[in-house]
Design a protein around this motif. Structure first.
Motif, PDB file in Angstrom:
ATOM      1  N   ASP A  18      44.173 -31.827 -14.667  1.00 50.54           N
ATOM      2  CA  ASP A  18      44.170 -31.628 -16.109  1.00 50.54           C
ATOM      3  C   ASP A  18      45.471 -32.162 -16.697  1.00 50.54           C
ATOM      4  N   ILE A  19      45.414 -33.415 -17.187  1.00 48.81           N
ATOM      5  CA  ILE A  19      46.628 -34.051 -17.693  1.00 48.81           C
ATOM      6  C   ILE A  19      46.727 -33.841 -19.200  1.00 48.81           C
ATOM      7  N   SER A  20      47.628 -32.972 -19.596  1.00 50.57           N
ATOM      8  CA  SER A  20      47.839 -32.750 -21.027  1.00 50.57           C
ATOM      9  C   SER A  20      49.147 -31.995 -21.175  1.00 50.57           C
ATOM     10  N   PHE A  21      49.659 -31.944 -22.403  1.00 51.64           N
ATOM     11  CA  PHE A  21      50.897 -31.206 -22.600  1.00 51.64           C
ATOM     12  C   PHE A  21      50.587 -29.712 -22.646  1.00 51.64           C
ATOM     13  N   LYS A  22      51.298 -28.939 -21.840  1.00 49.53           N
ATOM     14  CA  LYS A  22      51.064 -27.497 -21.796  1.00 49.53           C
ATOM     15  C   LYS A  22      52.367 -26.770 -22.106  1.00 49.53           C
ATOM     16  N   TYR A 163      50.872 -33.351 -15.009  1.00 53.89           N
ATOM     17  CA  TYR A 163      50.123 -32.125 -15.272  1.00 53.89           C
ATOM     18  C   TYR A 163      50.795 -31.320 -16.371  1.00 53.89           C
ATOM     19  N   GLY A 166      51.821 -34.182 -19.705  1.00 57.65           N
ATOM     20  CA  GLY A 166      50.784 -35.040 -20.252  1.00 57.65           C
ATOM     21  C   GLY A 166      51.026 -36.519 -20.016  1.00 57.65           C
ATOM     22  N   ASN A 167      50.153 -37.314 -20.583  1.00 57.41           N
ATOM     23  CA  ASN A 167      50.146 -38.754 -20.341  1.00 57.41           C
ATOM     24  C   ASN A 167      50.785 -39.504 -21.502  1.00 57.41           C
ATOM     25  N   TYR A 168      51.924 -40.116 -21.251  1.00 58.88           N
ATOM     26  CA  TYR A 168      52.586 -40.878 -22.301  1.00 58.88           C
ATOM     27  C   TYR A 168      52.547 -42.370 -22.004  1.00 58.88           C
ATOM     28  N   GLN A 347      44.726 -25.142 -10.059  1.00 60.33           N
ATOM     29  CA  GLN A 347      43.981 -25.433 -11.292  1.00 60.33           C
ATOM     30  C   GLN A 347      42.479 -25.223 -11.091  1.00 60.33           C
ATOM     31  N   ASP A 353      47.018 -21.424 -17.128  1.00 58.52           N
ATOM     32  CA  ASP A 353      47.965 -22.535 -17.166  1.00 58.52           C
ATOM     33  C   ASP A 353      49.364 -22.149 -16.700  1.00 58.52           C
TER      34      ASP A 353
END
Lengths: 599, 137
Positions: A18-22, A163, A166-168, A347, A353
Motif C-alpha cells: 500500500d504505497i501512499s502517504f500515511k 510504504y 508514498g510515491n513521489y 499490512q 496503519d
C-alpha cells in the motif's frame, strides 16, 4: 551514471504494498529520526579520540546491543526474510552465515584485537605489518566495503519509505518513486551522520537496537497471533506451517546447488570476521574479557532477530499466497515485493496503519544504524588512515574532522547513485561486501594475529591477491548490470564455481597460501613486531587505555633504548602516549591533551 | 600496570604461597619471548587455550555444515517432518540449530576462558568484574 534512460529502467515498486502517504507512520519515522538526532546532539563530539572509540567506556550489554544494531541492517531486517521467502532453503544461508561467524570471531580474534588496541581495521593492518601501503590497501578496502554494503541498505530504506511516505515519482526529473525515495533517505542519513560522531552513534545504536528488535518481534507476534499461525513462540511454531507453503519454501537445493550453499555460508562467515564496522566494536570496550562477553551478548541479541526472520518469511509467504496471488510459480511474487515481505505481512494481516508503520520504521532504523557504523568506519579509513597517516601527517583536529565529514558525504553520494538501479537483492548486495572482507581483511587479521612471522611483503601480496580475485566475479556478474549493452554473467562457468556472493571460498585459501609463502620467502618481521603479537596472546591483563604496543615499549631495556627512534615514525603520538601511560595513568588528562595536539 | 618490566619477579613474590602449578607456570612464562604460531603453541597457557579453541571449532564445523551435508547425502531421512514441531528436519537444524549452536558455543567458550584465567591465577581489573556482575548469566 550518465543517461536518465538507464535510471528510468528501475521498476522497483513492490506490488500489493500500500504505497501512499500515511500520517501516523510518517510521524513515527520523523520522531525516531528526531530522537536519534537529539541523542546525537547531546552526545556530540569535538575531538577525534572520542569520535573513533567513544572513550572506551562501554560495557558488555551496551556493547552487545551496539554490535547487534551495527549488525542488524536492512539485510537482516528485510532482506533475509525476502531471500527465505523467494529462494527457500538457500535463503537460510544468511541465517547461518550471519550468526555462526561470531563464534569464529570470538575464539580467534575478539580478545586479541582488543589487546592490540588500535582504532580501526587499517590501523591494525598498517601497524602489524609496518607498512603504510598495507594500511592504505586496508583503508581502501574498508571504504569499498562501506560502499557496497550500504547500497543494500539504501535499497531497503527506500522500499520501506515508499510504504510510509508514498510515491513521489517524477518529483526529481527522470527518477521514479523508488529512486526519489533513495535520494531522500540517503540525504537524511548523511545529514544525521555528519552531525554526530561515534559517541553519539554508539549511544544511538543501543537505542536503535531496542527499537528495531521490538518492532520486528512484536510485529511477528501480532501477525502470527491475528492470523492464527502462532501463540507465544512463533519462532518455533511456524514449523507446522511449512508443509502448507509449497515445496519451494523448504525443499533443499531446489534453486541452488550444495556447492553454492556451502560457498555462500563460508563467505558470509569469514566476512563477518573481517568486517571493519564489526571489528571496531572490540576496540571500544575496556578489557578483553568485556570484548569476549560482549560478543556473546551481541550474538544473543542478533539471534533474537535471526530466529524470528524465517517465521516472518513463512507467515508473509502464506498471507501473500492467500490474499494476493500464489507466491511460487508463474508469475509469482516479484523480488520487489519480497524485499518488503516483513511490512507486507503486517499490512496483509489487516493491522492498522500505525502498527504496520512501527514494523516499517524498524526497517528504517535497521538501515540507518548500519549505515552509521559503515560510514564511520569508511570515513575514518579515509581521514585517519589515508589522510592523517599518509598524506598530511601534521593534520590538525579540525582538518581531520573535515576530511572525515567530506568522505561521509562522498560515500553517501556514491551509494545513492549505485542504489538507484540496484543489481541484486538487498541480502545479496550486502553479501558481496562480505566476500570482500573475507577475501582481504580476514586473512590479514587471522594470520597477523596467529602467526608472528607473517610479514609486510606477505601481507601486501596477500591483500593484492585478495582484492584482485574478489573483483573477478564482481566484474563477471555485477558490473554488467550497470552497463546497458552487456549481459550478466559474462562467463557462466566462473559464475558457477566462483559466485560473487561466495567467492571467499576460493579466494581465502589462495590468499592464505600467498601470504604464507611470500612471508616465508622474505625476511622475518622485526622482533618488536613479534613482541607486539605475543603481547596480544599473553593472558596478562592490560589497562583500559593500554595497547599491546604500549606494553612492549614499556617492557625490557632494548625497547626503551629504541623508543627515541620510534617516536619519529607515524606512531609518534601513540609512542608518547605509551610512555605516558606506563609512567603514570593519573596524568591521563595531560597526556590526552598532548596526544590530541600531535594527532 | 605501571611497571611491566619487573612483572615476573613481582608476580613470583605475590603468588608465592598460593600459586597452583598452572599459576606458577604462568608467572614463570615470559610471554613476550614465546613464539606465536597457531600450529605450534609455545606457552602452557596457549596450549590450554588452543585446546579449547580447536574443540569448539570442531563442534562448530559440524553444527554449521553437518546438517546441509547430510541433507545432500541422504535427502530422504533429512527432509522428514519432525514430530511435535512439524519442521522438516533439515530446515530446523539449519534455521534454528546452527545459530543456537553458535550462541551456546560462544557462551561455553567464554566460560572456559574465564575458568582458564582462574586456573592460571589471572585476575581482570575490578572495574571489569563490576560491569560483568549483572551481565554474566
Amino acid at each position: 551514471m550518465k543517461a536518465s534512460s538507464i535510471l528510468l529502467q528501475s521498476e522497483l515498486l513492490p506490488e500489493a504494498l500500500d504505497i501512499s502517504f500515511k500520517v501516523g507512520p510518517a510521524l513515527l519515522v520523523i520522531g525516531m529520526l528526531g530522537l536519534f538526532l537529539t541523542i546525537g546532539f547531546v552526545f556530540r563530539v569535538a575531538d577525534t579520540e572520542d569520535m573513533w572509540v567513544a572513550g572506551r567506556s562501554i560495557g558488555n550489554v551496551e556493547n552487545g546491543m551496539a554490535i547487534g544494531a551495527n549488525w542488524m541492517s536492512a539485510a537482516s531486517y528485510l532482506g533475509m526474510a525476502a531471500s527465505i521467502a523467494l529462494a527457500g532453503f538457500y535463503g537460510l544461508v544468511y541465517v547461518v552465515g550471519w550468526t555462526t561467524g561470531y563464534f569464529i570471531l570470538l575464539i580467534f580474534l575478539a580478545a586479541q584485537l582488543r589487546r592490540f588496541g588500535k582504532y580501526t581495521a587499517p590501523d591494525f593492518v598498517g601497524d602489524r605489518f609496518n607498512s603504510d601501503t598495507a594500511r592504505a590497501i586496508a583503508a581502501v578496502t574498508t571504504f569499498l566495503i562501506g560502499f557496497v554494503y550500504a547500497i543494500g541498505q539504501a535499497k531497503g530504506m527506500a522500499l520501506v519509505g515508499l510504504y510510509i511516505f508514498g510515491n513521489y515519482g517524477g518529483l526529481i526529473p527522470g527518477l521514479d518513486g523508488y529512486q526519489v525515495m533513495v535520494v531522500a533517505m540517503m540525504v537524511v542519513t548523511v545529514g544525521y551522520l555528519t552531525l554526530s560522531g561515534m559517541l553519539g552513534a554508539t549511544k544511538n545504536q543501543a537505542v536503535q537496537y531496542v527499537i528495531l528488535i521490538l518492532a520486528f518481534v512484536v510485529g511477528l507476534f501480532v501477525v502470527g497471533y491475528t492470523n492464527g499461525y502462532s501463540t507465544v513462540l512463533p519462532q518455533l511454531e511456524y514449523g507446522m506451517l511449512i508443509s502448507e507453503l509449497g515445496s519451494e519454501f523448504s525443499e533443499p537445493f531446489a534453486s541452488s546447488s550444495y556447492y553454492l550453499w556451502v560457498a555462500t555460508t563460508f563467505s558470509l562467515i569469514v566476512g563477518t570476521c573481517g568486517l571493519p564496522h564489526v571489528l571496531v566494536r572490540f576496540y571500544t570496550v575496556e578489557s578483553e574479557r568485556t570484548a569476549r562477553w560482549s560478543t556473546v551478548w551481541g550474538l544473543f541479541f542478533i539471534c533474537i532477530l535471526y530466529w524470528s526472520a524465517p517465521a516472518f518469511a513463512a507467515f508473509g509467504t502464506d498471507l501473500y499466497s492467500q490474499t494476493v496471488s500464489p507466491t511460487y510459480g508463474d508469475p509469482g511474487m516479484t523480488s520487489a515485493a519480497s524485499e518488503v515481505i516483513v511490512v507486507l505481512a503486517a499490512q496483509l494481516s489487516g493491522l492498522p496503519d500505525w502498527f504496520v508503520g512501527i514494523v516499517a520504521a524498524g526497517g528504517i532504523a535497521a538501515a540507518i544504524a548500519t549505515v552509521a557504523g559503515l560510514f564511520i568506519a569508511g570515513s575514518s579509513a579515509i581521514s585517519h588512515d589515508i589522510y592523517t597517516n599518509i598524506i598530511n601527517e601534521d593534520a590538525t583536529q579540525r582538518q581531520q574532522i573535515l576530511v572525515g565529514r567530506l568522505s561521509i558525504v562522498a560515500l553517501g553520494a556514491l551509494t545513492t547513485l549505485a542504489a538507484l538501479n540496484p543489481a541484486s537483492s538487498i541480502a545479496a548486495l550486502v553479501g558481496y561486501a562480505f566476500s570482500l572482507a573475507g577475501s582481504v581483511l580476514f586473512p590479514m587479521f587471522f594470520l597477523g594475529m596467529w602467526w608472528e612471522n607473517a610479514n609486510r611483503q606477505g601481507a601486501l601480496a596477500g591483500m593484492t591477491t585478495g582484492l584482485t580475485l574478489w573483483s573477478l566475479p564482481m566484474i563477471n556478474q555485477i558490473v554488467p548490470t550497470y552497463i546497458g549493452s552487456l549481459e550478466a554473467p559474462l562467463s557462466t562457468g566462473l559464475a558457477t564455481w566462483m559466485p560473487a556472493i561466495g567467492s571467499a571460498l576460493i579466494t581465502l585459501p589462495v590468499v592464505f597460501v600467498v601470504t604464507i609463502a611470500v612471508s616465508m620467502a622474505t625476511d622475518e618481521p622485526s622482533l618488536e613486531t613479534k613482541r607486539i603479537v605475543r603481547q596480544c596472546h599473553s593472558p596478562e591483563p592490560m589497562g583500559q587505555q593500554e595497547t599491546a604496543e604500549d606494553v612492549v615499549a614499556a617492557d625490557g631495556g632494548e625497547d626503551v633504548a629504541t623508543d627515541g627512534g620510534r617516536a619519529v615514525d607515524d606512531a609518534a603520538a601513540e609512542g608518547d602516549r605509551a610512555v605516558d601511560d606506563a609512567a603514570a595513568d593519573e596524568s591521563r588528562a595531560v597526556d590526552d591533551a598532548t596526544t590530541e595536539e600531535e594527532r | 600496570m605501571t611497571d611491566n618490566s619487573s612483572r615476573s619477579s613481582d608476580d613470583a613474590a605475590t603468588d608465592g604461597g598460593v600459586a597452583t602449578g598452572a599459576a606458577q607456570k604462568h608467572s614463570d612464562t615470559d610471554y613476550l619471548g614465546a613464539e606465536v604460531n597457531i600450529l605450534n603453541p609455545s606457552t602452557p597457557y596457549m596450549r590450554d587455550h588452543l585446546r579449547i579453541v580447536w574443540s569448539g571449532f570442531a563442534v562448530w564445523v559440524l553444527a554449521v555444515w553437518g546438517p546441509v551435508t547430510l541433507t545432500r547425502l541422504a535427502p530422504g531421512p533429512m527432509t522428514n517432518q519432525m514430530p511435535i514441531l512439524g519442521f522438516p528436519l533439515h530446515y530446523f537444524l539449519v534455521a534454528f540449530g546452527a545459530p543456537t549452536s553458535a550462541l551456546i558455543l560462544a557462551f561455553w567458550y567464554s566460560r572456559k576462558r574465564d575458568a582458564l584465567d582462574e586456573k592460571y591465577g589471572i585476575e581482570h581489573g575490578t572495574a571489569d568484574v563490576a560491569t560483568d556482575g549483572g551481565a554474566d548469566e
